[in-house]
Design a protein around this motif. Structure first.
Motif, PDB file in Angstrom:
ATOM      1  N   ALA A   1       0.833  -1.206   0.000  1.00  0.00           N
ATOM      2  CA  ALA A   1       0.000   0.000   0.000  1.00  0.00           C
ATOM      3  C   ALA A   1       0.863   1.250   0.000  1.00  0.00           C
ATOM      4  N   PHE A   2       1.923   1.259   0.819  1.00  0.00           N
ATOM      5  CA  PHE A   2       2.785   2.430   0.863  1.00  0.00           C
ATOM      6  C   PHE A   2       3.575   2.570  -0.434  1.00  0.00           C
ATOM      7  N   SER A   3       3.954   1.450  -1.039  1.00  0.00           N
ATOM      8  CA  SER A   3       4.655   1.499  -2.319  1.00  0.00           C
ATOM      9  C   SER A   3       3.770   2.120  -3.396  1.00  0.00           C
ATOM     10  N   ALA A   4       2.489   1.732  -3.400  1.00  0.00           N
ATOM     11  CA  ALA A   4       1.556   2.315  -4.375  1.00  0.00           C
ATOM     12  C   ALA A   4       1.427   3.818  -4.159  1.00  0.00           C
ATOM     13  N   PHE A   5       1.358   4.225  -2.893  1.00  0.00           N
ATOM     14  CA  PHE A   5       1.314   5.660  -2.593  1.00  0.00           C
ATOM     15  C   PHE A   5       2.577   6.346  -3.090  1.00  0.00           C
ATOM     16  N   GLY A   6       3.745   5.735  -2.861  1.00  0.00           N
ATOM     17  CA  GLY A   6       5.006   6.335  -3.291  1.00  0.00           C
ATOM     18  C   GLY A   6       5.101   6.458  -4.797  1.00  0.00           C
ATOM     19  N   ILE A   7       4.627   5.432  -5.506  1.00  0.00           N
ATOM     20  CA  ILE A   7       4.650   5.494  -6.976  1.00  0.00           C
ATOM     21  C   ILE A   7       3.738   6.611  -7.468  1.00  0.00           C
TER      22      ILE A   7
ATOM     23  N   LEU B   1      11.152   4.384  -8.527  1.00  0.00           N
ATOM     24  CA  LEU B   1      12.060   3.238  -8.542  1.00  0.00           C
ATOM     25  C   LEU B   1      11.945   2.428  -7.250  1.00  0.00           C
ATOM     26  N   LEU B   2      12.010   3.127  -6.114  1.00  0.00           N
ATOM     27  CA  LEU B   2      11.925   2.428  -4.832  1.00  0.00           C
ATOM     28  C   LEU B   2      10.550   1.796  -4.628  1.00  0.00           C
ATOM     29  N   GLY B   3       9.507   2.526  -5.035  1.00  0.00           N
ATOM     30  CA  GLY B   3       8.152   2.028  -4.841  1.00  0.00           C
ATOM     31  C   GLY B   3       7.812   0.828  -5.700  1.00  0.00           C
TER      32      GLY B   3
END
Length: 246
Positions: A45-51, A73-75
């Motif tokens: 979920a946090f990765s999707a937010f970061g992207i 990239l990180l997300g």
């Protein structure tokens, strides 16, 4: 705010490593993999937010475009690893617990033991004063029906493993056997104890009218304590369930 997002996405990217490079077997999961598994859904979920935040920064052409590219990239690390390795990562958890099913997996061996107890009681040999036994002819009896399969909780088809005279758990440990000796409603062997009625801690407390003639159990050495069974790794079968499920 930028630093917080960057640090959070960096942590998500680190969680992707044990998923992309699983080192576990069906019986053992490393601490890093356990943490990654627990962190997985919040991390996704946090990765999707970061992207999303990264794409917004790139599209708007703001001064934080470099951060936006970094966030993308990180997300993407955790979602990509999850999508490409999820089946392999989940398989060890599934296969481990499916093995302890009462009528398939390790529990299926009990049905063969009951057949031998009825047809060839002399094949049962108690080890010293314990309830652990050896069962002559058990491997040969199972091999007549080979290949034997069971399904894990995700529906994957698993092959029972036999090596010489040893029936093996998914993580390679020999399966051991026990038979109720004193008709007390419990089977104790190998430092483990379980009720003769599978899934019931104390069958006589659960049902004052509980009656049974025979009960067997199969158990293995657990490879680690982190994910060991809450009560016992022993799977038992009494003659009531034997008749019901055979």
């Amino acid at each position: 705010m930028r630093n917080s997002i960057t640090i959070g996405l960096f942590v998500c990217a680190l969680a992707a490593y044990p998923i992309a490079n699983p080192r576990h077997t069906a019986g053992s999961v490393t601490p890093e993999e356990l943490i990654a598994g627990l962190f997985l859904w919040p991390g996704l979920a946090f990765s999707a937010f970061g992207i999303g935040a990264g794409l917004y920064s790139c599209i708007t052409g703001s001064k934080s475009r470099a951060f936006g590219l970094l966030w993308c990239l990180l997300g993407s690390a955790l979602p990509v690893c999850f999508l490409t390795n999820a089946a392999d990562f989940d398989a060890a958890f599934d296969e481990r617990y499916a093995w302890f099913d009462s009528i398939s997996g390790g529990g299926r061996i009990n049905f063969y033991i009951h057949e031998i107890m009825v047809e060839t009681p002399g094949a049962i040999h108690f080890m010293d004063d314990t309830e652990e036994v050896t069962v002559s002819g058990l491997v040969e009896c199972m091999q007549r029906d080979f290949p034997l399969y069971y399904r894990d909780h995700s529906g994957r088809k698993r092959l029972m493993k036999i090596d010489g005279q040893h029936i093996l758990a998914p993580w390679g440990k020999p399966v051991r056997f026990a038979i109720d000796r004193n008709h007390d409603g419990f089977i104790s062997a190998g430092g483990q104890k379980a009720g003769t009625c599978c899934g019931v801690a104390d069958p006589f407390t659960y049902n004052p009218n509980y009656k049974y003639l025979r009960a067997s159990g199969v158990f293995v050495t657990m490879p680690d304590s982190m994910l060991s069974e809450s009560d016992s790794s022993m799977v038992t079968l009494d003659d009531n369930d034997y008749r019901r499920h055979r």
